[in-house]
Design an enzyme around this catalytic site. Structure first.
Site, PDB file in Angstrom:
ATOM      1  NE  ARG A 241      -4.383  -0.890   0.171  1.00  0.00           N
ATOM      2  CZ  ARG A 241      -4.606  -1.901  -0.679  1.00  0.00           C
ATOM      3  NH1 ARG A 241      -3.673  -2.277  -1.524  1.00  0.00           N
ATOM      4  NH2 ARG A 241      -5.773  -2.538  -0.680  1.00  0.00           N
ATOM      5  CD  GLU A 270      -2.631   3.666  -4.997  1.00  0.00           C
ATOM      6  OE1 GLU A 270      -1.457   3.318  -4.800  1.00  0.00           O
ATOM      7  OE2 GLU A 270      -3.547   2.889  -5.297  1.00  0.00           O
ATOM      8  CG  HIS A 288      -3.094  -0.347  -6.726  1.00  0.00           C
ATOM      9  ND1 HIS A 288      -3.401   0.368  -5.596  1.00  0.00           N
ATOM     10  CD2 HIS A 288      -3.269  -1.651  -6.394  1.00  0.00           C
ATOM     11  CE1 HIS A 288      -3.744  -0.473  -4.617  1.00  0.00           C
ATOM     12  NE2 HIS A 288      -3.667  -1.706  -5.086  1.00  0.00           N
TER      13      HIS A 288
HETATM   14  C1  8YV Z   1      -7.086  -4.182  -5.853  1.00  0.00           C
HETATM   15  C2  8YV Z   1      -5.462  -4.522  -3.911  1.00  0.00           C
HETATM   16  O1  8YV Z   1      -6.977  -4.193  -7.218  1.00  0.00           O
HETATM   17  O2  8YV Z   1      -6.626  -6.440  -3.174  1.00  0.00           O
HETATM   18  C3  8YV Z   1      -6.030  -5.420  -2.859  1.00  0.00           C
HETATM   19  O3  8YV Z   1      -5.865  -5.097  -1.670  1.00  0.00           O
HETATM   20  O4  8YV Z   1      -4.726  -3.656  -3.620  1.00  0.00           O
HETATM   21  C4  8YV Z   1      -5.781  -4.718  -5.345  1.00  0.00           C
HETATM   22  O5  8YV Z   1      -5.731  -6.089  -5.648  1.00  0.00           O
HETATM   23  C5  8YV Z   1      -7.527  -2.812  -5.435  1.00  0.00           C
HETATM   24  O6  8YV Z   1      -7.526  -2.627  -4.076  1.00  0.00           O
HETATM   25  C6  8YV Z   1      -8.936  -2.529  -5.959  1.00  0.00           C
HETATM   26  O7  8YV Z   1      -9.930  -3.259  -5.311  1.00  0.00           O
END
Ligand code: 8YV
Length: 344
Positions: A241, A270, A288
């Protein structure tokens, strides 16, 4: 006949999952993928029993107070730092996430980003595209070894373990890890991974990969002090993150070559990227996309849909809960929905 529960799909998702949800719910789906402001999201959730969310909708106390019928927020993401979990629990709202279905895909990407970064793939491609490649040189774009090197993983959950297995079994890497709790001996053995403290990991690893969840305590797990502890030849990879790395401190360390390179899929603010990161060559930047294969994104949405169906249709606990909502508050919300849906 009783009305179906009402659900909002907050962002565009795989069309097959929209169809599945339509069989069960009165559905408002955002297949146009409009970015709802917090106010617009509240307006749409006013009459909803559930929402399929992504990591980009903030679910906080003001939203919960303004949406009295909302019973479940099903994130199609394993991370759920967009949830105020304490506020959801107190308000009687169930949160769910989408673990497991993205583990291997995300670990694949973590490794891809590590390799692209250590072997300078993006940087050398830019050089080639710019027409600057004139001849061969023994030291042109020399990078860091991957096979046989030392891999340091901070955050050894499912995805961290996937990266460890790839490194140990595929590339003969020595694997060090740092985690809140030590893993069971059989998992350590399977991943060929040794538990060390953060300082040892930073000092010894040739490649540091961050896969820990975002919490306020994990903010700037890697800042100027930690970057100074890393080898000058090391690479740093963040697929966890934004906010886990101090992006400004990292940009400065990269510019001064205090570490060799970084690969980042997530950013503090972001989709905005710190301008200093955009101007250093030794960083690979991706938007991402670690879980982005069509099959995995569909599986994530499917799991979120199943959580909504579990709770709002089958009346059973969802399969991947992240909290245990206050029973009284949850009952009050269910009562509101039941009154409107005629399910008393
Ligand atoms: C997602 C992510 O694409 O699953 C997670 O925590 O960071 C990613 O796989 C994003 O959060 C959108 O839902």
């Amino acid at each position: 006949m009783a009305h179906k529960p009402r659900v909002l799909v907050a962002r565009a998702i795989s069309p097959e999952v929209v169809q599945k949800l339509e069989q069960h719910f009165e559905l408002e789906s955002n297949q146009q993928d409009l970015a709802f402001s917090p106010e617009a999201l509240i307006a749409r959730l006013q009459d909803k029993d559930g929402v399929l969310s992504t990591g980009t909708q903030l679910i906080d106390a003001p939203l919960l107070a303004a949406c009295p019928r909302l019973r479940i927020v099903a994130n199609m993401a394993v991370g759920y730092n967009n949830f105020d979990v304490a506020a959801m629990t107190a308000a009687g709202v169930q949160g769910t996430n989408a673990p497991d279905v993205l583990t291997e895909t995300t670990a694949d990407f973590g490794f891809a980003l590590l390799m692209a970064t250590a072997r300078r793939i993006s940087e050398s491609e830019h050089y080639l595209r710019a027409g600057r490649w004139k001849s061969w040189r023994y030291d042109m774009f020399v990078g860091a070894e991957i096979h046989g090197s030392t891999l340091g993983i901070i955050g050894m959950g499912r995805i961290g373990q996937g990266i460890a297995r790839r490194g140990a079994h595929g590339f003969g890497m020595k694997v060090l890890y740092h985690n809140r709790s030590r893993l069971a001996p059989e998992i350590e053995a399977e991943c060929k991974a040794s538990h060390v403290d953060k300082q040892q990991l930073l000092a010894q690893a040739d490649h540091v990969v961050l896969v820990l969840p975002y919490t306020p305590e994990n903010r700037h797990t890697i800042g100027a002090a930690e970057l100074a502890q890393m080898k000058p030849s090391a690479t740093l990879i963040n697929i966890a993150r934004g906010g886990i790395v101090d992006d400004a401190a990292l940009a400065q360390a990269l510019r001064e070559r205090r570490i060799a390179a970084a690969g980042l899929d997530v950013f503090e603010d972001e989709p905005a990227v710190h301008p200093a990161l955009l101007s250093v060559p030794n960083v690979v930047l991706t938007p991402h996309i670690a879980s982005a294969t069509l099959g995995t994104r569909r599986a994530m949405a499917e799991l979120a849909a199943d959580n909504l169906i579990d709770m709002l249709i089958a009346g059973r606990p969802p399969r991947t809960p992240v909290n245990q909502p206050d029973a009284g508050a949850a009952q009050a919300r269910a009562g509101l929905g039941a009154g409107v849906h005629g399910k008393t």
